[in-house]
Design a protein around this motif. Structure first.
Motif, PDB file in Angstrom:
ATOM      1  N   LEU B  27       0.794  -1.219   0.000  1.00 11.73           N
ATOM      2  CA  LEU B  27       0.000   0.000   0.000  1.00 11.73           C
ATOM      3  C   LEU B  27       0.832   1.277   0.000  1.00 11.73           C
ATOM      4  CD1 LEU B  27      -3.019  -0.741   2.374  1.00 11.73           C
ATOM      5  CD2 LEU B  27      -3.045  -0.443  -0.093  1.00 11.73           C
ATOM      6  N   PHE B  28       2.158   1.151   0.171  1.00  9.09           N
ATOM      7  CA  PHE B  28       2.987   2.362   0.195  1.00  9.09           C
ATOM      8  C   PHE B  28       2.717   3.190  -1.055  1.00  9.09           C
ATOM      9  CE2 PHE B  28       6.774   4.751  -1.034  1.00  9.09           C
ATOM     10  CZ  PHE B  28       6.959   5.512   0.106  1.00  9.09           C
ATOM     11  N   ARG B  29       2.554   4.500  -0.852  1.00 13.24           N
ATOM     12  CA  ARG B  29       2.216   5.353  -1.991  1.00 13.24           C
ATOM     13  C   ARG B  29       3.472   5.965  -2.598  1.00 13.24           C
ATOM     14  NH1 ARG B  29      -1.418   8.773   1.701  1.00 13.24           N
ATOM     15  NH2 ARG B  29      -1.805   7.049   3.102  1.00 13.24           N
ATOM     16  N   PHE B  49     -10.385  18.073  -8.517  1.00 12.70           N
ATOM     17  CA  PHE B  49     -10.358  17.565  -7.151  1.00 12.70           C
ATOM     18  C   PHE B  49      -8.974  17.620  -6.519  1.00 12.70           C
ATOM     19  CE2 PHE B  49     -10.495  14.552  -3.679  1.00 12.70           C
ATOM     20  CZ  PHE B  49     -11.696  14.899  -3.090  1.00 12.70           C
ATOM     21  N   CYS B  50      -7.934  17.435  -7.308  1.00 12.88           N
ATOM     22  CA  CYS B  50      -6.573  17.345  -6.765  1.00 12.88           C
ATOM     23  C   CYS B  50      -6.275  18.550  -5.866  1.00 12.88           C
ATOM     24  CB  CYS B  50      -5.552  17.272  -7.891  1.00 12.88           C
ATOM     25  SG  CYS B  50      -3.874  17.188  -7.260  1.00 12.88           S
ATOM     26  N   PRO B  51      -5.914  18.308  -4.588  1.00 15.59           N
ATOM     27  CA  PRO B  51      -5.788  19.413  -3.638  1.00 15.59           C
ATOM     28  C   PRO B  51      -4.619  20.353  -3.938  1.00 15.59           C
ATOM     29  CG  PRO B  51      -5.047  17.368  -2.632  1.00 15.59           C
ATOM     30  CD  PRO B  51      -5.664  17.003  -3.940  1.00 15.59           C
ATOM     31  N   THR B  52      -3.618  19.887  -4.683  1.00 13.03           N
ATOM     32  CA  THR B  52      -2.459  20.741  -4.929  1.00 13.03           C
ATOM     33  C   THR B  52      -2.247  20.996  -6.423  1.00 13.03           C
ATOM     34  OG1 THR B  52      -1.129  18.740  -4.749  1.00 13.03           O
ATOM     35  CG2 THR B  52      -1.170  20.174  -2.832  1.00 13.03           C
ATOM     36  N   ARG B  53      -3.282  20.717  -7.231  1.00  6.65           N
ATOM     37  CA  ARG B  53      -3.198  20.930  -8.687  1.00  6.65           C
ATOM     38  C   ARG B  53      -1.975  20.219  -9.270  1.00  6.65           C
ATOM     39  NH1 ARG B  53      -7.446  21.905  -7.260  1.00  6.65           N
ATOM     40  NH2 ARG B  53      -8.343  23.919  -6.763  1.00  6.65           N
ATOM     41  N   VAL B  68       0.667  15.406  -3.173  1.00  2.00           N
ATOM     42  CA  VAL B  68       0.772  15.102  -1.738  1.00  2.00           C
ATOM     43  C   VAL B  68       0.504  13.622  -1.461  1.00  2.00           C
ATOM     44  CG1 VAL B  68       0.361  17.392  -0.797  1.00  2.00           C
ATOM     45  CG2 VAL B  68      -1.592  15.940  -1.366  1.00  2.00           C
ATOM     46  N   CYS B  70      -2.025  11.683  -1.774  1.00  2.44           N
ATOM     47  CA  CYS B  70      -3.252  11.358  -1.035  1.00  2.44           C
ATOM     48  C   CYS B  70      -3.979  10.207  -1.701  1.00  2.44           C
ATOM     49  CB  CYS B  70      -4.159  12.581  -0.932  1.00  2.44           C
ATOM     50  SG  CYS B  70      -4.815  13.153  -2.518  1.00  2.44           S
ATOM     51  N   LYS B  71      -3.653   9.931  -2.969  1.00  2.00           N
ATOM     52  CA  LYS B  71      -4.185   8.788  -3.714  1.00  2.00           C
ATOM     53  C   LYS B  71      -5.655   8.950  -4.091  1.00  2.00           C
ATOM     54  CE  LYS B  71      -3.892   3.756  -3.175  1.00  2.00           C
ATOM     55  NZ  LYS B  71      -3.391   2.677  -2.328  1.00  2.00           N
ATOM     56  N   GLU B  72      -6.226  10.134  -3.880  1.00  2.00           N
ATOM     57  CA  GLU B  72      -7.648  10.312  -4.172  1.00  2.00           C
ATOM     58  C   GLU B  72      -7.938  10.113  -5.660  1.00  2.00           C
ATOM     59  OE1 GLU B  72     -10.333  10.704  -2.209  1.00  2.00           O
ATOM     60  OE2 GLU B  72      -9.182  10.725  -0.353  1.00  2.00           O
ATOM     61  N   PHE B  75      -8.517   6.583  -6.202  1.00  2.00           N
ATOM     62  CA  PHE B  75      -9.830   6.155  -5.713  1.00  2.00           C
ATOM     63  C   PHE B  75     -10.943   6.562  -6.698  1.00  2.00           C
ATOM     64  CE2 PHE B  75      -7.629   6.700  -1.456  1.00  2.00           C
ATOM     65  CZ  PHE B  75      -7.361   5.340  -1.334  1.00  2.00           C
ATOM     66  N   ASN B 233       5.429  12.826   0.925  1.00  2.00           N
ATOM     67  CA  ASN B 233       4.670  13.590   1.919  1.00  2.00           C
ATOM     68  C   ASN B 233       4.480  12.757   3.158  1.00  2.00           C
ATOM     69  OD1 ASN B 233       3.014  15.503   3.159  1.00  2.00           O
ATOM     70  ND2 ASN B 233       1.161  14.605   2.309  1.00  2.00           N
TER      71      ASN B 233
END
Lengths: 506, 252
Positions: B27-29, B49-53, B68, B70-72, B75, B233
């Protein structure tokens, strides 16, 4: 006390409508706070000001350990630069709050002994206050000398400036200047105005307290959105918080050993800490738990395999941690560097408003997990561990006992986890917050109480966000604890508190 | 003494024998792989959606200097974006931090950009001064861990030192706050030539989630070339150590 002068929040997290918070004139506000804070079971968890229309609104929250209530009262002021009577002259623990309000808005506090900058925020009121002209306390004497350390320190740690006034090798006075780490997080919380960005910001407040701050934020958002999460998720969040506590406590035990040159204690604890943070990584892919806490659900529900692996790691870690700590705390060469060094008295802890570990080492049994439980602690409050001697030894022992306690708690909770219903709810970022409300959310991280609070506007958008890390209070406790100590004992004193620079600076 | 012998026996050997061949947990990103290009609608969704563009729409890619982790995005588009556990993502070429769609290629150092003096002087001994410039303390803890009993980068002669005067370069973490800008400059100036600059963590490389904050002042980075970018991060100790080994030309 007059009931209508404040509103009481009975559950940690429950929102109240802004218009239901009584607005008092300053003398009444002042007197009521003075009366409330004279109760030894009460302490202030938030006191700040923010601009609304052409007014400055002051909100103060007083938490009571016995009743689990949080009293909220407010005051409004048109003229920012008016001089208000300082609460600090009566209750010293209020000093940081008043300094912060003064720094942000220029409000003067009469009889405040120490209206010095807290963190030099980018939108501070006095632009002439810069990092280079901090008004350090000075003593004119030919026999004394000053020692300045930082902002860049010898180790790989965060920046801050320590100014000692020494008499020979002895520290007469220490003053700590912070602000180097200021990133403007509170402001970004409003500017970004995106729920997910706020979540990422919360995880970045302090990298050693990702879960504690993440949970304070999600607790706040979920209560403002009136969103309940499953028991299973609450248990998982508790486990994550305690894993964070265990990892830091063991890592700090290693750091304490390093500072007194006990290498075996250092390397064994370093290796043990690695196994704990690798467990968090196994769970969510990040050693510090970034990504684990999300509002409304989780991207990483715990699996049976993970729980099994975690329990066996904890079992092994506990056994080895017991062996090494029994050795550390019976070695005369270590004890002579810990015992009676850097004492914080209970009186000083109360005076500075110390929270978390810094309070518990002086016998104050204050722990949000018990007094104002959140998440699964509501069903399972935790009995605080205390020490009484207030020295480096007490801080080491408290870590030792708390780490062991947390391992026991996780074991108990995993049994509950099996009974709790499966929930695979995904995080929800499209929440609608209750408009024109105020909410406060407290958690107990490894360092102490973490407090997030927010005010929403007409459309349910957040118009003010406030963050408080335990370090905000505890830096002053450290400064008092090193008085009359050898300056060479400062590193071990500092390490034993392990306060956050970025948590204070935001 | 017997107690200590027991502890030493239990402790055993903790060091990782080969730091270049570790397999991290699934699971390491680490480095993401974009297996197939999302359609326009999907691209719009993840970019927004990406928090940091960090997601670039045209051509579609993920900038690890901004990500960052976050892997969103995974998902949201699980069959198109996958974060692998490949932790070897440090490079000296800022452009190479951008993972392009449809290309599953490891991130490597650009040998043409390595300054000659780096390998000439620092190959067998590299002393670094760390500057936390508003880092959140997670990267700092990972840098400390790089020298601990598990990762032990000291075996390669790589070490953090207490003074910039003793250092061959600086390692910056954090987005560089306005309040830390002057101290960062002073620390760099105090380091003797020739010297290198390493940026560790997304916050240091691009400002990360703090990009655009009034409290951040990144002008220091406009003045000097950066010798190594270590994303994450926070950045994992193995990312940091492998990045340095490549820079020094010590990797097989």
């Amino acid at each position: 006390m007059n009931e209508k002068n404040y509103i009481e929040i009975l559950n940690n997290g429950s929102p109240v409508l802004l218009k239901n918070i009584p607005v008092l004139n300053y003398p009444d506000f002042y007197n009521l706070l003075k009366e409330m804070l004279s109760d030894p079971d009460s302490h202030c968890v938030a006191y700040y000001a923010f601009p609304v229309e052409n007014m400055l609104k002051f909100i103060c929250c007083i938490a009571n350990d016995k009743t689990s209530g949080i009293a909220v009262l407010s005051h409004e002021q048109k003229n920012h630069e008016i001089a208000l009577l300082s609460l600090t002259s009566e209750i010293f623990a209020m000093h940081v709050y008043e300094r912060e309000i003064h720094e942000n808005f220029g409000v003067q506090f009469r009889n405040h002994p120490w209206l010095k900058p807290i963190r030099y925020p980018s939108d501070r009121f006095y632009k002439g206050n810069v990092m280079n002209n901090y008004p350090f306390y000075q003593i004119e004497s030919e026999e004394l000398h000053e020692v300045g350390v930082g902002p860049v320190h010898a180790g790989v740690i965060e920046p801050g400036h320590f100014r000692f006034i020494c008499n020979g090798e002895k520290v007469l006075h220490l003053e700590i200047q912070l602000g180097y780490q200021h990133r403007g997080i509170e402001k970004l919380m409003i500017q970004k105005n995106d729920p997910f960005q706020r979540m990422i910001l919360s995880e970045s407040i302090a990298g050693d307290s990702v879960i504690a701050h993440g949970l304070a934020h999600t607790g706040l958002i979920e209560s403002l959105a009136e969103h309940n999460v499953s028991e299973r998720l609450q248990i998982e969040r508790n486990i994550a918080l305690e894993l964070e506590r265990i990892a830091i406590h063991i890592g700090d035990t290693a750091a304490l050993c390093m500072d007194v040159a006990y290498q075996l204690g250092q390397v064994v604890n370093e290796a043990l800490r690695t196994t704990i943070i690798n467990t968090t990584q196994l769970w969510c892919g990040n050693r510090f738990g970034k990504g684990l806490i999300r509002p409304g659900g989780s991207n990483y529900p715990s699996t049976d395999d993970f729980i099994k692996s975690m329990l066996s790691t904890l079992e092994e870690t506990l056994r080895r941690y017991e062996d090494i700590t029994d050795r550390i705390y019976s070695l005369p060469s270590v004890l002579s560097r810990f015992d009676g060094i850097g004492i914080l008295t209970q009186g000083q802890a109360k005076l500075t408003g110390a929270v978390g570990m810094a309070a518990r080492i002086t016998g104050i049994a204050r722990d949000i997990r018990k007094s104002h439980p959140f998440q699964y602690f509501r069903q399972h409050p935790v009995e605080p561990v205390t020490q009484i001697s207030g020295d480096v030894l007490a801080r080491g022992m408290l870590r030792n006992l708390e780490a062991r306690q947390s391992i026991g708690l996780i074991k108990q909770w995993t049994k509950k986890l099996n009974e709790a219903e499966e929930s695979n709810k995904k995080p929800d970022y499209n929440y609608k917050l209750q408009p024109e409300s105020f909410a406060i959310s407290l958690t107990e991280g490894w360092r102490g109480e973490v407090c997030h609070s927010a005010v929403t506007g007409k459309n349910g958008n957040i118009i003010h966000y406030k963050i408080k890390d335990p370090s905000f209070h505890n830096w002053m406790a450290l400064a008092l604890a090193v008085r009359n100590q050898e300056i060479s004992d400062f590193p071990v004193c500092n390490k034993s508190f392990n306060l956050s620079y970025c948590g204070n600076d935001l | 003494m017997f107690k200590e012998l027991k502890i030493i026996k239990q402790h055993g050997k903790q060091f990782v024998p080969d730091l270049t061949a570790v397999e991290l947990t699934p699971l390491f990103r680490g480095r993401p792989v974009i297996s197939s290009l999302p359609d326009n609608k999907e691209i719009e969704r993840v970019v927004r959606f990406c928090p940091t563009r960090a997601i670039l729409p045209e051509p579609f890619g993920i900038d690890l200097g901004k990500c960052v982790f976050c892997k969103e995005c995974q998902f949201m588009l699980p069959d198109k974006i996958v974060f692998t556990n490949d932790y070897k993502i440090a490079t000296n070429d800022r452009k190479r931090l951008v993972v392009q769609g449809g290309v599953d290629k490891t991130i490597e150092l650009n040998p043409d950009l390595v300054r000659r003096e780096i390998r000439k002087y620092f190959k067998n001994s590299l002393k670094l001064r760390q500057i936390s410039a508003a880092g959140d303390n997670s990267c700092e803890m990972e840098l400390n861990a790089s020298g601990n009993v598990n990762f032990d980068m000291g075996r390669y002669g790589i070490e953090f030192v207490a003074s910039p005067r003793h250092a061959d370069g600086i390692v910056i973490t954090g987005p560089i706050s306005e309040n830390m800008a002057e101290a960062t400059q002073i620390c760099y100036d105090a380091t003797p030539d020739p010297k290198i600059i390493i940026l560790v963590g997304t916050d240091a490389i691009s400002g990360g989630i703090f990009e655009g904050s009034q409290a951040v002042n990144r002008s220091f980075l406009d003045k000097y070339p950066v010798d190594l970018y270590v994303p994450g991060n926070p950045a994992h100790p193995l990312t940091f150590i492998n990045g340095i080994l490549s820079m020094l030309g010590k990797k097989k």
